[in-house]
Scaffold this active site. Structure first.
Site, PDB file in Angstrom:
ATOM      1  N   SER B  25       0.817  -1.220   0.000  1.00  0.00           N
ATOM      2  CA  SER B  25       0.000   0.000   0.000  1.00  0.00           C
ATOM      3  C   SER B  25       0.843   1.259   0.000  1.00  0.00           C
ATOM      4  O   SER B  25       0.386   2.314  -0.433  1.00  0.00           O
ATOM      5  CB  SER B  25      -0.899   0.072   1.221  1.00  0.00           C
ATOM      6  OG  SER B  25      -1.425  -1.157   1.550  1.00  0.00           O
ATOM      7  N   GLY B  55       1.034  -0.432   8.719  1.00  0.00           N
ATOM      8  CA  GLY B  55       1.776   0.804   8.965  1.00  0.00           C
ATOM      9  C   GLY B  55       2.628   1.336   7.841  1.00  0.00           C
ATOM     10  O   GLY B  55       3.484   2.190   8.064  1.00  0.00           O
ATOM     11  N   SER B  56       2.408   0.874   6.614  1.00  0.00           N
ATOM     12  CA  SER B  56       3.300   1.342   5.543  1.00  0.00           C
ATOM     13  C   SER B  56       3.073   2.817   5.211  1.00  0.00           C
ATOM     14  O   SER B  56       4.013   3.525   4.878  1.00  0.00           O
ATOM     15  CB  SER B  56       3.170   0.469   4.297  1.00  0.00           C
ATOM     16  OG  SER B  56       2.008   0.758   3.584  1.00  0.00           O
ATOM     17  N   TRP B  57       1.836   3.291   5.348  1.00  0.00           N
ATOM     18  CA  TRP B  57       1.618   4.723   5.121  1.00  0.00           C
ATOM     19  C   TRP B  57       2.332   5.533   6.195  1.00  0.00           C
ATOM     20  O   TRP B  57       2.944   6.551   5.906  1.00  0.00           O
ATOM     21  CB  TRP B  57       0.115   5.057   5.107  1.00  0.00           C
ATOM     22  CG  TRP B  57      -0.567   4.716   3.805  1.00  0.00           C
ATOM     23  CD1 TRP B  57      -0.202   3.731   2.957  1.00  0.00           C
ATOM     24  CD2 TRP B  57      -1.702   5.367   3.225  1.00  0.00           C
ATOM     25  NE1 TRP B  57      -1.050   3.722   1.874  1.00  0.00           N
ATOM     26  CE2 TRP B  57      -1.970   4.701   2.016  1.00  0.00           C
ATOM     27  CE3 TRP B  57      -2.520   6.431   3.612  1.00  0.00           C
ATOM     28  CZ2 TRP B  57      -3.038   5.081   1.182  1.00  0.00           C
ATOM     29  CZ3 TRP B  57      -3.585   6.810   2.788  1.00  0.00           C
ATOM     30  CH2 TRP B  57      -3.835   6.135   1.580  1.00  0.00           C
ATOM     31  N   ASP B  81      -5.443   2.261  14.560  1.00  0.00           N
ATOM     32  CA  ASP B  81      -6.039   1.087  13.908  1.00  0.00           C
ATOM     33  C   ASP B  81      -6.687   0.183  14.948  1.00  0.00           C
ATOM     34  O   ASP B  81      -6.340   0.218  16.117  1.00  0.00           O
ATOM     35  CB  ASP B  81      -4.992   0.279  13.129  1.00  0.00           C
ATOM     36  CG  ASP B  81      -5.618  -0.587  12.047  1.00  0.00           C
ATOM     37  OD1 ASP B  81      -5.494  -0.228  10.864  1.00  0.00           O
ATOM     38  OD2 ASP B  81      -6.245  -1.609  12.388  1.00  0.00           O
ATOM     39  N   ASP B  97     -11.137   1.892  17.660  1.00  0.00           N
ATOM     40  CA  ASP B  97     -12.118   1.907  16.580  1.00  0.00           C
ATOM     41  C   ASP B  97     -12.390   3.362  16.196  1.00  0.00           C
ATOM     42  O   ASP B  97     -12.852   4.149  17.030  1.00  0.00           O
ATOM     43  CB  ASP B  97     -13.399   1.231  17.102  1.00  0.00           C
ATOM     44  CG  ASP B  97     -14.548   1.276  16.118  1.00  0.00           C
ATOM     45  OD1 ASP B  97     -14.370   1.800  14.995  1.00  0.00           O
ATOM     46  OD2 ASP B  97     -15.638   0.784  16.481  1.00  0.00           O
ATOM     47  N   ASP B 122      -6.749   4.843   5.114  1.00  0.00           N
ATOM     48  CA  ASP B 122      -6.695   3.772   4.112  1.00  0.00           C
ATOM     49  C   ASP B 122      -7.582   2.628   4.589  1.00  0.00           C
ATOM     50  O   ASP B 122      -7.379   1.471   4.266  1.00  0.00           O
ATOM     51  CB  ASP B 122      -5.229   3.317   3.965  1.00  0.00           C
ATOM     52  CG  ASP B 122      -5.025   2.350   2.810  1.00  0.00           C
ATOM     53  OD1 ASP B 122      -5.838   2.362   1.875  1.00  0.00           O
ATOM     54  OD2 ASP B 122      -4.052   1.576   2.858  1.00  0.00           O
ATOM     55  N   LYS B 162      -9.404   6.183   1.346  1.00  0.00           N
ATOM     56  CA  LYS B 162      -9.698   5.097   0.408  1.00  0.00           C
ATOM     57  C   LYS B 162     -11.198   5.043   0.174  1.00  0.00           C
ATOM     58  O   LYS B 162     -11.992   5.134   1.118  1.00  0.00           O
ATOM     59  CB  LYS B 162      -9.223   3.763   1.002  1.00  0.00           C
ATOM     60  CG  LYS B 162      -9.268   2.622  -0.018  1.00  0.00           C
ATOM     61  CD  LYS B 162      -9.529   1.266   0.587  1.00  0.00           C
ATOM     62  CE  LYS B 162      -8.441   0.691   1.447  1.00  0.00           C
ATOM     63  NZ  LYS B 162      -7.329   0.109   0.706  1.00  0.00           N
TER      64      LYS B 162
HETATM   65  C1  LIG Z   1      -5.693  -1.700   3.951  1.00  0.00           C
HETATM   66  S1  LIG Z   1      -5.377  -1.706   5.644  1.00  0.00           S
HETATM   67  C2  LIG Z   1      -4.417  -0.265   5.845  1.00  0.00           C
HETATM   68  C3  LIG Z   1      -3.017  -0.404   5.341  1.00  0.00           C
HETATM   69  C4  LIG Z   1      -2.128   0.745   5.768  1.00  0.00           C
HETATM   70  N1  LIG Z   1      -2.508   1.983   5.126  1.00  0.00           N
HETATM   71  C5  LIG Z   1      -0.673   0.446   5.461  1.00  0.00           C
HETATM   72  O1  LIG Z   1      -0.161   1.095   4.552  1.00  0.00           O
HETATM   73  O2  LIG Z   1      -0.074  -0.398   6.103  1.00  0.00           O
HETATM   74  C6  LIG Z   1      -6.946  -1.296   6.343  1.00  0.00           C
HETATM   75  C7  LIG Z   1      -6.971  -1.203   7.848  1.00  0.00           C
HETATM   76  O3  LIG Z   1      -8.193  -0.581   8.257  1.00  0.00           O
HETATM   77  C8  LIG Z   1      -8.404  -0.983   9.592  1.00  0.00           C
HETATM   78  N2  LIG Z   1      -9.761  -0.638  10.046  1.00  0.00           N
HETATM   79  C9  LIG Z   1     -10.943  -1.061   9.519  1.00  0.00           C
HETATM   80  N3  LIG Z   1     -11.970  -0.566  10.246  1.00  0.00           N
HETATM   81  C10 LIG Z   1     -11.437   0.184  11.232  1.00  0.00           C
HETATM   82  C11 LIG Z   1     -12.005   0.954  12.298  1.00  0.00           C
HETATM   83  N4  LIG Z   1     -13.329   1.011  12.476  1.00  0.00           N
HETATM   84  N5  LIG Z   1     -11.172   1.609  13.118  1.00  0.00           N
HETATM   85  C12 LIG Z   1      -9.824   1.521  12.945  1.00  0.00           C
HETATM   86  N6  LIG Z   1      -9.254   0.808  11.960  1.00  0.00           N
HETATM   87  C13 LIG Z   1     -10.033   0.154  11.109  1.00  0.00           C
HETATM   88  C14 LIG Z   1      -8.138  -2.464   9.509  1.00  0.00           C
HETATM   89  O4  LIG Z   1      -7.849  -2.960  10.785  1.00  0.00           O
HETATM   90  C15 LIG Z   1      -6.942  -2.521   8.547  1.00  0.00           C
HETATM   91  O5  LIG Z   1      -5.736  -2.649   9.246  1.00  0.00           O
END
Ligand SMILES: C[S@@+](CC[C@H](N)C(=O)[O-])C[C@H]1O[C@@H](n2cnc3c(N)ncnc32)[C@H](O)[C@@H]1O
Lengths: 999, 308
Positions: B25, B55-57, B81, B97, B122, B162
């Site tokens: 990502s 955590g890549s962002w 997250d 959350d 994201d 996203k």
């Molecule tokens: C695609 S990943 C993000 C990747 C991140 N941008 C990276 O570069 O590593 C989506 C994340 O959204 C989180 N997520 C989904 N619903 C959430 C919520 N209600 N509160 C916090 N995090 C949430 C998921 O746990 C997941 O880790």
């Protein structure tokens, strides 16, 4: 644009008396489940799908979905076909809805854990909520105990279940223990229990009074979406992403309460079962799923109660008949009749079980049949035949009640010294044919004919046995005897010309043992037979039995999994298969794709027999030397109110436009679920008939396209591209389809996808060239030789390294062009005229291939490349103008729609292309398909924004003239066919299928 | 989501490993930045990365904001997250959350009375397969992120999230238009063309003049935005009406020579590319702890068979 019909995910369903109400997108359908008749169809919402149905005590009807709600009476649905003007919008997504105790109010639980209370007219009355608990919910339910006792169960993402008292606005329990989001939670009507399920795939049963966890039920192999208490709160039915519906019993043992899985039913296609309801008797379950199927499962008939399953040990049979049991004596063979069972033991003792009296009778003993015997019967004639390995036969005929033996024949066949196989079949003249085979390959096959009424021997035939032949099954049709063998072989004998050699068909499919042959129907002077193979393959073959016998395979397919022991068309024309898979015996409706029943019998390696009459199936088998009799009542009512389509996205649709079939059109769908369906559409009503589900592809499909009156091509990942032949004769009850050829592959890379193809026939319409484009940027050109039935590669190369999405083969000014669209948004034109020898007829642009010395040449440099879109061109359609220019319509991932005009520059002889029109905001999302209709004066587009748009094309400009929302998500494909001068029919696919009339 | 062998053949996946990113990502954010340059602004100091695991962002942000070790005063990155995240230099992580108002309150506390320059999300919820519900939940996740953005962004700040371009995406575009001067739908080339995923890039934060964002723990997101969007102050129950919709301009991000995430690359393509190591790679992301772990365990032991 007018919607004729819609088929797709059904999210909820309800029994009401003799009726079943089922949601179908924004429509409510009402069926009589006894007759299967669709009684009403009523449009409820503008855009939203119906997610929930409640029926109040006094006939009140509450429907909700998304932020929409409709409060009406059942009467309204009976009288009206559209109630959309009464749709109300709610502030929030409705998770659950319920009528109040008195029925004059409605509670709506929204996704932020707020309950909106309104009156019967949808007028807002008040809000209730739980303080500081406003995070998003995935599920919830409302249980109404009295006018002022109402409990809310809210299923959160991280915080478990919030069980609260509506009017007190107080938490009753916070039920914690599940992992992941709560996907469903419900209370038993008597207030004893709460049942819930979550992302952890378990069902949890809680004590509503104390909030204590009582039991955890494991079993589902994927997420569970819905639960329902029935049987006075003593049982629960659950439905899941794993396509099954399961029944759980709440068992109380002392102080322990356990949730025990009682039964599993495979009810829907991949994947997801959404809706479930149980009728008032607790004997019928109705489920709905992503495949749009409405499936009725009879619980009462499969509970394994005493009348249904019987088991007898050998000792018990001897005990009951007072016959001494010899050491090591076992049951060797049996046959099931209306009156009961006749069985023979390893010492040649014959017993009869009367099913009405449940009594065993010892009939006789015949030493000739000790140690080795083969048993077969003709159940509808009450005849049983025993054979040994020395050519002896014993034939018995019973009275209808089984009380008396009315005819008996012992026969010795002296022509064969040893017989290892015996097969029997009743012929058309009510005689019985008995086929005896010796293990010696040089021996003849001997066929004996007996009268079925007197069992007297009538005739003997001798047949030459083909090489490599071991008979396994037989069928008789007219004067022909068809014998199936191992090595997927079949021999046809003429009973009137026994001296002639048989007509032998070899290597019918990749399997080994032929397990059944059944006459299907006649087609002119040919006859159609279905042939099954134990390894799972089945075929329909067309055999011409006149003088110069010939045959053609017109249908080929493979069952989902397991062993295939036989198949036949039932009264409704559905193809029913049966056999074993792992430890189960199954009967499957192959046409509608559902399991009729299955039974755990221990697996394939055992003696067994399946017989059926109009009311039931009887499976008799031996397990650990005991004899088991399992009866399944055939459902008195329909098992599916709608059989459904694909459970996953339809990626492409192709209509057979060249000719009609049965006053309508045949079409094929290619789905992400790796299957294709051959269906029929009735253009006036939009009614669908499904004929076949093809399983040849092993990866999700990309494209499918009819290329002429009989041929169709489909492609997918793993470089799979198949050429299909469709046999659709007006005089036949259904079309058939068989694989004609497979395209050679270049690597074993499972991810290498054939993204698209295009073909051009020669002027005779027989041979064609085909361009294929790949996800690794490869471009290939093939020649298909009709006579040799072969594909040969004539040209190949690469564009760059990016994925190619579409390809066209076009003739422009006596030059042949291959045009492709990569993910970089360009249209790339290759002039391939010099690479393949052909002539172009200037009058009709048709091709004549020269003497193609099949040299493989390199793809030349492209002639021209023009960027039209910012990113991938998802769809393409084209038309040749009278001046010889090619007009290409493109829809992109960038929401845009473009018109490109390509022509050949006379002086340079190169392609010149220009973008004539570009609509940047042609949709709110990716444009996934486009179809030119009405002589290319109109263009229909679909987009993932779920909107169909109709554009007029004038002077190379696009003008939007109509648009219409579709309930089909992932809208990804469409095809159109004109039904008369002014009307077109569009089939739109995605997660579901819509039929739209364009006038 | 499990990693299929397909992911491992993915060139972005390999490149991520190469460059030390925890997920592919990272390239989505980098390619968005190639076009919009929001991370190249020297005045960029305080950012919030929502739905940030693994955590890549946050890594990209950390590298951008702290590349010059000297000028790091009052720079801040907060990452949130549902899942736990292993530590990243200069990043404050929070496991919570984001749809819960209390989480937003905690983030605001971390910033004190300072404003942020950039908020991104994201986030993607668990997909159920009910398309309309999944899209709704996704939009709610964006609304929660936007709620935080509204409370914390300085005027002129940027918000990136996203999106899934489904049936109601035009409604979201229209709502974003009330809060930002420029709204674009951007698709990085590292995001698969076959997926509905794209990113909404909202620039120039400029809320309606009459509207005061105020976080109230007893209010849902919807209530928070009442009075901000036209049509959002609708009653709890009212007659059905069309909602305002708008199509945002589309922008493909990343150069045409960057890897195509829809293409199939073969062994030889990879060997020709000096960027990509030939040895086998460890997974980029740490294995997650799925809620259905126990069910998998039971299945492995043959306890979830059809036999009953
Ligand atoms: C695609 S990943 C993000 C990747 C991140 N941008 C990276 O570069 O590593 C989506 C994340 O959204 C989180 N997520 C989904 N619903 C959430 C919520 N209600 N509160 C916090 N995090 C949430 C998921 O746990 C997941 O880790």
């Amino acid at each position: 644009m007018e919607y004729l019909a819609h088929y797709g995910p059904s999210l909820c369903v309800k029994f009401h008396g003799d009726l079943v109400y089922a949601a179908n997108g924004p429509f409510l359908h009402c069926y009589n489940y006894h007759t299967g008749e669709l009684k009403r169809r009523c449009r409820i919402f503008h855009r939203n799908k119906i997610h929930g149905i409640c029926i109040g005590k006094d006939g009140g009807l509450l429907l909700y979905g998304g932020n929409s709600v409709l409060i009406a009476d059942l009467q309204d649905v009976n009288e009206r076909t559209c109630l959309m003007e009464r749709e109300k919008s709610v502030n929030g997504w409705i998770i659950s809805g319920e009528f109040s105790y008195s029925g004059d109010q409605v509670y709506l639980l929204t996704s932020y854990n707020k309950v909106i209370i309104c009156d019967k007219f949808g007028r807002f009355m008040m809000n209730k909520s739980l303080r500081e608990e406003k995070s998003i919910l995935y599920s919830g339910s409302i249980t109404v105990y009295s006018q002022d006792k109402v409990y809310i169960n809210a299923g959160t993402v991280m915080g478990g279940i919030l069980l609260w008292d509506l009017y007190a606005e107080k938490m009753v329990h916070n039920l914690k223990g599940h992992e992941g989001s709560i996907f469903f939670v419900t209370e038993s009507a008597d207030g004893r229990y709460v049942a819930s399920c979550s992302d952890d795939r378990s069902i949890r049963l809680w004590d509503l009074r104390t909030g204590e966890l009582l039991s955890v039920g494991w079993g589902h192999t994927a997420r569970i979406w819905n639960l329902k208490f029935f049987d006075s709160g003593n049982r629960i039915v659950s439905v899941s992403e794993d396509c099954t519906c399961r029944v759980w019993e709440i068992c109380q043992r002392g102080n322990n309460i356990d949730l025990i899985q009682q039964n599993i039913y495979e009810v829907h296609l991949t994947k997801n079962v959404w809706g479930v309801d149980v009728d008032s008797t607790g004997r019928k379950v109705v489920t709905t799923g992503n495949d749009g199927r409405i499936k009725i499962t009879n619980l009462g008939d499969q509970l394994g109660t005493e009348e249904e399953q019987k088991c007898y040990t050998v000792e018990e049979i001897f005990d009951r008949t007072n016959v001494p049991l010899e050491k090591g004596e076992i049951i060797k063979g049996f046959e099931w009749f209306d009156f009961g069972l006749v069985a023979i033991t390893s010492t040649g003792k014959i017993f009869l079980l009367s099913s009405t009296k449940d009594s065993w009778i010892y009939l006789t003993k015949n030493d000739k049949f000790s140690s080795y015997s083969i048993t077969h019967g003709v159940p509808d004639e009450n005849v049983i035949v025993f054979a040994n390995n020395r050519g002896d036969l014993l034939l018995l005929k019973f009275s209808d009640d089984g009380e008396r033996i009315v005819a008996k024949t012992e026969y010795h066949c002296s022509n064969l010294s040893k017989t290892t196989n015996c097969l029997i079949r009743k012929d058309s003249s009510s005689a019985l044919l008995v086929l005896l085979e010796s293990p010696n390959p040089r021996d003849h096959l001997v066929c004996l004919k007996f009268s079925l009424s007197t069992l007297t021997h009538l005739d003997t035939y001798h047949f030459t046995k083909p090489a490599n032949f071991v008979s396994t099954c037989i069928d008789v049709h007219q004067n022909f005897l068809l014998i199936g063998s191992r090595f997927s072989t079949l021999a046809v004998y003429d009973l009137t010309a026994t001296a002639s050699m048989p007509y032998v068909i070899r290597n019918l499919n990749p399997g080994d043992t032929t397990t059944s042959i059944k006459h299907v129907e006649d087609q002119g002077s040919s006859s159609l037979f279905s042939v099954t193979n134990r390894d799972g393959y089945y075929n329909i073959i067309k055999v011409n039995l006149t003088q110069d016998a010939s045959h053609r395979i017109i249908h080929s397919n493979k069952i989902v999994r397991g062993f295939l022991e036989g198949a036949d068309f039932d009264d409704r024309g559905d193809f029913i298969t049966f056999g074993f898979k792992s430890s189960l015996f199954y009967v499957y409706n192959e046409t509608a794709c559902y399991e009729v029943f299955s039974h755990i019998c221990g697996g394939a390696h055992r003696q067994w027999k399946l017989s059926q009459d109009s009311k039931s199936y009887t499976l008799v088998y031996i397990k650990a030397s005991d004899i088991y009799i399992k009866r399944f009542k055939k459902a008195a009512t329909r098992e599916t109110l709608f059989a459904g389509i694909h459970g996953r996205e339809i990626r492409d649709i192709t209509v057979q436009k060249h000719r009609k079939f049965n006053d309508g059109f045949l079409f094929c769908t290619a789905s992400e679920d790796t299957t294709m369906k051959l269906m029929h559409i009735e253009p006036k009503s939009g009614r669908l008939t499904n004929y076949w589900t093809q399983r040849k592809h092993v990866s999700g499909l990309q494209r499918c396209q009819f290329i002429n009156e009989t041929l169709m091509i489909s492609c997918s990942a793993r470089e799979e591209l198949f050429l299909w032949e469709i046999d659709a004769q007006a005089e036949c009850s259904r079309p058939y389809m068989t694989l004609r050829q497979t395209l050679p592959t270049s690597s074993g890379n499972p991810d290498l996808r054939i993204m698209d193809f295009d073909v051009k026939f020669d002027s005779k319409g027989e041979n064609f060239i085909m361009a294929t484009v790949y996800s690794d940027s490869a471009i290939k050109l093939w020649l298909y030789n009709h006579k040799e039935n072969s594909f040969s590669l004539i040209l190949s190369g690469h564009y760059k390294t990016c994925c190619l999405l579409n390809v066209l083969l076009e003739v422009l000014r006596d030059q042949l062009y291959l045009i492709t669209s990569p993910t970089d948004g360009h249209l790339v034109y290759y002039n391939i005229s010099n690479q393949i020898p052909f002539k172009i007829d200037v009058d009709d642009n048709s091709l004549t291939f020269g003497d193609l010395k099949l040299c493989e040449s390199e793809l030349p440099e492209f002639d021209c490349k023009l960027q039209v879109h910012q990113s991938g061109i998802k769809t393409i359609d084209s038309v040749m103008k009278t001046n010889g220019d090619l007009v290409i319509f493109t829809g992109g991932d960038d929401n845009a729609l473009g018109i490109t005009v390509a022509s050949v520059n006379k002086s340079t002889a190169k392609i010149c292309a220009r973008v004539a029109d570009f609509q940047e905001k042609a949709a709110a999302s990716t444009i996934t398909s486009c179809n030119l209709i009405c002589n290319a004066t109109k263009l229909l587009t679909t987009s993932v924004d779920q909107t169909l748009r109709l554009w007029s094309v004038t002077e190379e400009k696009l003008v939007l003239i109509d648009s219409s929302y579709t309930t089909i998500a992932d809208t990804g494909s469409s095809d159109c066919v004109s039904i008369d001068e002014s009307t077109n029919l569009a089939l739109v696919g995605g997660v579901g299928l819509s039929v739209v009339q364009l006038s | 989501m499990g990693k299929s062998s397909k992911d491992k053949r993915d060139l972005y996946y390999r490149k991520a490993k190469e460059q030390g990113y925890r997920a592919r990502s990272a390239f989505k954010l980098l390619q968005l930045n190639d076009e919009f340059h929001f991370l190249d602004d020297p005045s960029l100091k305080r950012v919030v990365d929502l739905c940030a695991a693994p955590g890549s962002w946050s890594q990209v942000l950390s590298r951008k904001l702290f590349q010059d070790e000297r000028a790091t005063a009052d720079r801040k990155i907060v990452a949130v997250d549902l899942q736990t995240m292993s530590p990243i230099d200069h990043v404050t992580t929070l496991q919570a959350d984001i749809t819960h108002p209390r989480t937003l309150a905690r983030i605001l506390e971390l910033f004190g009375d300072q404003k942020a320059d950039f908020v991104c999300s994201d986030g993607a919820p668990d997909v159920t397969g009910l398309h309309d519900l999944d899209e709704y939940v996704q939009q709610q996740l964006i609304m929660s992120a936007l709620q935080l953005a509204a409370c914390i962004l300085k005027p002129g700040g940027t918000f990136v999230a996203k999106i899934f371009r489904g049936r109601d995406i035009d409604m979201l575009y229209s709502q974003m238009g009330y809060l930002f001067d420029r709204v674009t739908c951007a698709k990085p080339r590292s995001s698969r063309g076959t997926s509905l995923e794209a990113f909404i890039v909202c620039q120039q934060y400029n809320p309606p003049s009459g509207w005061q964002p105020r976080l109230d723990l007893d209010q849902s997101v919807q209530e928070f935005f009442q009075g901000c969007f036209r049509g959002s102050d609708s009653p709890d129950v009212g007659p059905w009406h069309e909602t305002p919709r708008d199509i945002a301009p589309f922008m493909a991000c990343g150069s045409l020579d960057s890897f195509d995430s829809d293409a199939t690359y073969h062994g030889q393509d990879l060997q020709g590319d000096s960027d990509v190591p030939r040895r086998s790679l460890d997974p980029v992301q740490q294995p997650t702890n799925p809620p259905y772990k126990q069910a998998l365990e039971l299945k492995r032991k043959g306890k979830l068979t059809r036999a009953v």
